[in-house]
Design a protein around this motif. Structure first.
Motif, PDB file in Angstrom:
ATOM      1  N   HIS C  45       0.859  -1.175   0.000  1.00 34.04           N
ATOM      2  CA  HIS C  45       0.000   0.000   0.000  1.00 34.04           C
ATOM      3  C   HIS C  45       0.898   1.229   0.000  1.00 34.04           C
ATOM      4  N   THR C  47       1.658   5.262  -0.120  1.00 32.16           N
ATOM      5  CA  THR C  47       0.976   6.481   0.316  1.00 32.16           C
ATOM      6  C   THR C  47       1.150   7.574  -0.736  1.00 32.16           C
ATOM      7  N   ARG C 137       5.298   3.916   2.523  1.00 33.48           N
ATOM      8  CA  ARG C 137       4.566   2.652   2.607  1.00 33.48           C
ATOM      9  C   ARG C 137       3.630   2.694   3.806  1.00 33.48           C
ATOM     10  N   TRP C 138       2.418   2.212   3.620  1.00 37.24           N
ATOM     11  CA  TRP C 138       1.393   2.286   4.660  1.00 37.24           C
ATOM     12  C   TRP C 138       1.789   1.462   5.881  1.00 37.24           C
ATOM     13  N   ASP C 139       2.451   0.282   5.657  1.00 29.25           N
ATOM     14  CA  ASP C 139       2.831  -0.551   6.805  1.00 29.25           C
ATOM     15  C   ASP C 139       3.868   0.175   7.675  1.00 29.25           C
ATOM     16  N   ALA C 141       4.168   3.436   7.725  1.00 28.01           N
ATOM     17  CA  ALA C 141       3.487   4.618   8.265  1.00 28.01           C
ATOM     18  C   ALA C 141       2.802   4.279   9.581  1.00 28.01           C
ATOM     19  N   GLN C 142       2.247   3.062   9.665  1.00 24.61           N
ATOM     20  CA  GLN C 142       1.566   2.703  10.904  1.00 24.61           C
ATOM     21  C   GLN C 142       2.551   2.564  12.061  1.00 24.61           C
ATOM     22  N   THR C 190      -5.083   9.696   9.717  1.00 22.45           N
ATOM     23  CA  THR C 190      -3.860   9.311   9.003  1.00 22.45           C
ATOM     24  C   THR C 190      -4.175   8.780   7.614  1.00 22.45           C
ATOM     25  N   ARG C 191      -5.213   7.942   7.547  1.00 24.62           N
ATOM     26  CA  ARG C 191      -5.566   7.352   6.261  1.00 24.62           C
ATOM     27  C   ARG C 191      -5.958   8.432   5.262  1.00 24.62           C
ATOM     28  N   PRO C 196      -3.393   5.779   1.414  1.00 25.10           N
ATOM     29  CA  PRO C 196      -2.733   4.564   0.914  1.00 25.10           C
ATOM     30  C   PRO C 196      -3.537   3.906  -0.204  1.00 25.10           C
TER      31      PRO C 196
END
Lengths: 377, 270, 447
Positions: C45, C47, C137-139, C141-142, C190-191, C196
């Protein structure tokens, strides 16, 4: 005897005969030369390693190298005691062999004696893929996947490993003593069930005790001797399995059928007939597997912790260790700048030691096979 | 005129024992494997455009003798020959002999059909190419003529580029004969050429031998006495390396001079 | 069968099957994470920061679309930036004792936010690409979001043990200030800010890396591996095949041949790191084939390493060719030479190729021999005419390098797994090709 017309075309003139002989000899010489170069490469390798190892002996002597555990090649004064490094190499190799040999030989027996042809063809690629995976991938796996696991769940993994190694090992012990004692008992009719049961109980108790001990272990770092030993065992498995399987397959059908005809079970046939008949091949398999573990670089470099120390207590697999190969790989990057110093040449001396180990392994395995051939006539 | 053997239920096809010039002559000829003497002191003369069969039990030296004629035994390091062996008046084992020319003079057919894993065309063209014939037209003609002589042309003329290993066993053996004929030999040496074939394929090979005898000297080693009786003009019987008896096939199979010959052809041993 | 022997029989069978199961399990445990996580380098995913990076560094993607997404990101993050500004403005009005701790906490928070979302509004463009962008990358980012929400605190209250790491919600640090609502807001939005989207990055294999593998792909490594492997095979195959031909077709058993064979067996047993040292001592320090490390020196070293494999495979293939082929060729007047070249070698070719392909896999994966002879950790894709003098990045070496010596090992796990996947896939493809070749050879010889 009368002859018909003489046909001149079957005759060869002296010149063309010479030419033909010359080209054949030249061709043979060329091929022999190429082969000699290919084979001579090993002499070239030994020569160059010896040439660059010799200055170390001149500069520092070998006493400290073999007797001291102080390894500070960059210090002032520098210390070149490699005893701990030799010990680290031995520790990871022996533990890897302890895991890989029972598992490998049992797997080879399974492949060769138990699985039907189709299943064997399906499992063979597993062995080939395990052998083909590059060592740096194993090292990466050890560092990124196994090490964190060991750090958090090290004791459980250790316990699991004891189970994996212990069950075939303990089973083997039970089987061997059981059958040895049973031989006497069988003559008086009735197999010693109680004896086997007792043996199994004792082994099981020992296993449980070992597992309990494992669960008490404190793990400081995931990059340690155990991690490396496990991965090296996996890397040595394909070598051991394939060579051992070849050795088992080479045992003739007649031998097996003779045993079955006498009413022996599969376990008895395998243990008493097939394994002893294949002993030389099995020993060669073990030696080759051990060689693979001794010579491996990337895994130990990445995942052994690289601490030049003898673990305390001496069998503590959860301590970081350092091996010969990893030392060469790790130190040459800096020693390369100081070509000619003892720091540079000591690494070649280590390589020479590795070469000697490999050479001895090779000679031993060839002797084993050669003696077998001689015994067979 | 066909006549019958008192020992074998077979009609002799060979009728003609009338002498023709000698093509292959052995005189006190021996072959050794190391210290073992596989052929002992053999003396015989094989005639031009006749079929000579060599019979005898396994290990009697008949194959060794056949392979000595075109010096195939040179491939075996411990093998050496002694005594006289002449082909067309030329001493085979003389140092002056052109072995390559000698072997091209004699085609050889083996026990098991052994075409190369190449196309049919390339198989037949192998010999001429070795000799240096590379011109396309000449090769084409030679390949066709050889396949025709081996009675294989009608079956393969449309699939010359196919892999030879796709042919049936009998076809493969005829292809091997065609391959041997392509070097335009004077002699055809056949080492049990039908032992790996079924009866029908065997019959076709025997027919072929019957046709080829008009133009070639044929030496055939065989296990099968009926076959020897059917196809050959002369028969040589080897036993334990010794040439026991040699003569016109009709004589060998109807009134053998030697006790051993009679015992062998009546099936008492071998 | 007595109960005792039956018990033994069962135990024995179970142990053997268990051992086989352990081996299969080891392979699965190894390959599954590599494939799953390795795919993460290719499919993930991405961003809006990823798309900005792709547009600015690689000039790919739709500019207008990107501008719209960035505007939305601005809009979504605006309330947060307003809170930050308000807090910063209010800072001087606080009592001095509180002011210092709050300023430090603010700096820490701002740094975390920069890592997550890229430079804050109004800040100058940083020099390094890695700090020009937020999480791509979303992973990742978390993970970084978690670091924004929770501060790391060390607890030394128990003097008997080492300090314990604890996580404290940052919201508590800023309780009662204008920033307190920032954390629930950020967690919720955040999303919306990073937007993403499922992204396929197939060009991972054909892009050069930017800023030491923070962005981009692994083309230089792939090309370097290719050069080294092909070079090693080109150098080793003629020697290996000719040696095998000599040993099988022309050599007579004797002392000399036995010595040759012993040498070859020894060569096969030499540890790979020793090859590396030898390559350094011989090719670079003595023969000076290149001024320092080079692809040529590495290929020469690897060629020696795979030579025994090739010889052994070629020997086996040549021995498998039936004797009758040689006899037929000889009987047609061919010299032994011509017989070997025209019939035996073509028939053995698939077998020889199998060995060559397998040894290619080996050469591609080896690391130890090239550390001192050919590999560098950072470099551009090598052009073909530079292989004689220049070192190159190599897949196997760079897996080691980015996994252990890189300055941000944890940030680029996906690249590491991507490299491992590429190497494993390469080796498995080569081995698969070898298996297919072997099957074809078996068919061809059967006819």
């Amino acid at each position: 005897m009368h002859s018909i017309n003489v046909t001149p075309s079957l005759l060869l003139s002296t010149r063309s005969r010479r030419r033909r002989r010359l080209t054949a000899a030249l061709g043979r010489a060329l091929l022999f030369g190429v082969t000699a170069v290919s084979a001579g490469a090993v002499i070239l390798i030994i020569g160059f390693i010896v040439r660059d190892a010799a200055p170390f002996v001149r500069l520092c002597g070998v006493r400290e190298f073999f007797c001291s555990t102080q390894w500070y090649p960059a210090g002032t004064p520098a210390a070149f005691g490699a005893l701990a490094i030799f010990y680290g190499t031995a520790l990871v190799t022996v533990s890897a062999a302890l895991i890989a040999v029972p598992v490998g030989i049992a797997a080879a027996v399974c492949l060769s004696e138990m699985l039907p042809f189709g299943a064997r063809q399906a499992v063979k690629p597993v062995v080939e893929i395990l052998a083909a995976i590059p060592s740096v991938v194993y090292g990466f796996f050890a560092l990124v996947v196994v090490a964190p696991l060991l750090q958090t769940h090290g004791k459980y993994l250790l316990a699991g490993l004891v189970v994996i190694v212990g069950i075939p090992l303990g089973g083997g012990v039970v089987l061997l003593t059981g059958t040895l004692l049973g031989r006497g008992a069988a003559r008086r009719r009735g197999a010693p069930t109680w004896l086997l049961g007792g043996m199994a109980a004792v082994v099981a108790a020992l296993l449980l005790a070992a597992i309990w001990q494992c669960l008490q272990v404190q793990v400081d770092s995931g990059t340690n001797a155990l991690n490396v030993a496990m991965i090296l065992a996996i890397m040595a498995l394909p070598t051991i399995v394939s060579v051992a399987e070849d050795a088992l397959q080479a045992v003739g059908r007649d031998l097996r059928e003779g045993s079955y005809a006498l009413g022996a079970s599969r376990a008895q046939t395998t243990l008493h007939v097939v394994l002893p008949a294949a002993a030389s091949g099995l020993i060669a398999a073990i030696i080759l597997g051990v060689m693979r573990a001794v010579g491996e670089t990337m895994v130990v470099w990445m995942a052994s912790g690289n601490a030049a120390q003898i673990p305390a207590p001496w069998f503590n697999l959860m301590a970081p260790v350092r091996t010969l190969t990893a030392t060469i790989a790790g130190d040459m990057g800096e020693a390369d700048q100081v070509t000619g110093s003892a720091r540079y040449h000591v690494l070649f001396f280590m390589a020479l030691c590795l070469l000697l180990i490999a050479l001895i392994c090779n000679i031993v395995s060839e002797l084993v096979i050669w003696r077998k051939h001689k015994a067979l006539g | 005129m066909p006549s019958a053997s008192p020992f074998l239920n077979v009609a002799f096809r060979a009728h003609d024992a009338a002498p023709t010039p000698v093509q292959i002559a052995a005189c006190g000829f021996s072959v050794f494997y190391g210290a073992h003497e596989a052929v002992r002191n053999a003396t015989l003369a094989m005639h031009t455009r006749k079929v000579t069969a060599i019979i005898g039990p396994s290990g009697c030296g008949k194959s060794t003798f056949l392979r000595a004629i075109n010096r195939m035994n040179d491939l075996i390091p411990t093998c050496r020959a002694a005594g006289g062996l002449q082909v067309e008046g030329h001493d085979v084992y003389s140092p002056m002999t052109d072995v390559v020319a000698l072997r091209q003079r004699m085609g050889m057919v083996f026990q098991k059909p052994n075409p190369f894993p190449k196309s049919i065309y390339d198989n037949v063209a192998y010999g001429p190419r070795v000799r240096g014939t590379t011109r396309r037209g000449a090769l084409d003609a030679l390949v066709q003529r050889s396949l025709e002589r081996a009675a294989l042309w009608p079956e393969v003329k449309d699939r010359l580029r196919d892999n030879a290993l796709r042919l049936s066993g009998g076809q493969q053996q005829r292809l091997c004969i065609a391959r041997a004929l392509a070097t335009e030999p004077h002699v055809l040496l056949m080492d049990e050429p039908t032992s790996a074939l079924d009866p029908r394929a065997t019959a076709r090979i025997e027919d072929l031998i019957d046709t080829l005898r008009a133009t070639l000297t044929i030496v055939i080693v065989t296990h099968n006495m009926q076959q020897a009786a059917r196809v050959s003009d002369y028969t040589a019987f080897f036993y334990e390396g010794l040439l026991v008896e040699y003569g016109p096939t009709i004589d060998i199979f109807s009134r053998p001079r030697e006790q051993q010959t009679e015992a062998y052809i009546t099936g008492r041993f071998g | 069968m007595t109960p005792g022997t039956r018990f033994i029989e069962r135990l024995f069978t179970a142990a053997c099957y268990g051992a086989l199961a352990v081996m299969v399990a080891a392979l699965l445990l190894l390959l599954v994470p590599i494939f799953v996580k390795g795919m993460g380098a290719l499919v993930f995913h991405g961003t809006v920061e990823y798309r900005r990076m792709r547009h600015e560094l690689f000039d790919r993607g739709d500019g207008a679309q990107l501008a719209r997404e960035q505007a939305q990101m601005q809009r979504a993050a605006q309330p947060m930036y307003a809170m930050l500004a308000e807090f910063e403005a209010a800072l001087p009005t606080n009592p001095p004792a509180v002011r210092a701790t709050q300023a430090a906490a603010l700096r820490d928070l701002q740094q975390r936010l920069r890592v997550l979302l890229g430079p804050l509004p109004g800040e100058p463009q940083p020099a390094l690409p890695r700090s020009q962008y937020g999480q791509t990358r979303w992973d990742r980012a978390q993970v970084k979001l978690h670091e924004v929400l929770y501060a790391e605190v060390w607890d030394y209250s128990n003097p008997d043990t080492m300090g314990q790491k604890m996580e404290v919600p940052r919201q508590e640090q800023f309780a009662g200030t204008a920033l307190a609502p920032l954390f629930p807001f950020l967690q919720q939005h955040t999303r919306a800010i990073l937007q993403p989207r499922l992204t396929c990055y197939w060009r991972f294999f054909t892009d050069a890396s930017r800023d030491a593998h923070f962005f981009g792909g692994i083309k230089p490594e792939l090309v370097g591996t290719l050069y080294l492997t092909l070079g090693a095979v080109l150098l080793a195959v003629p020697f290996g095949v000719l040696s095998a031909i000599y040993l099988v077709e022309f050599a007579r058993d004797g002392l000399l041949v036995r010595v040759l064979r012993m040498c070859m067996n020894t060569l096969a047993g030499v540890p790979s790191i020793v090859f590396g040292l030898f390559g350094l001592a011989c090719f670079i320090n003595t023969m000076h084939v290149s001024p320092s490390k080079s692809v040529l020196a590495g290929s020469l070293t690897l060629a020696l390493l795979i030579l025994p494999t090739i010889i052994r495979a070629a020997e086996e293939a040549l021995r498998a060719v039936p004797m009758t082929y040689r006899e037929a060729a000889i009987s047609l007047g061919a010299t032994p030479w011509y017989a070997v070249i025209s019939t035996v070698v073509p028939a053995a070719l698939p077998g020889i190729l199998t060995g060559v392909v397998i040894s290619m896999g080996r050469a591609a994966g080896e690391t130890a021999p090239i550390i001192f002879t050919a590999a560098v950790s950072v470099g551009q894709t090598l052009r073909i005419w530079d292989v004689l003098t220049q070192p190159t990045p190599v897949l196997s070496w760079n897996i080691y390098n980015v996994a252990t010596e890189h300055e941000a090992v944890d940030e680029i796990r996906h690249v590491q797994f991507g490299m491992v996947l590429a190497l494993v896939a390469l080796v498995l493809l080569l081995n698969g090709a070898a298996i297919i070749l072997r099957a074809r050879m078996a068919r061809a010889l059967k006819g």
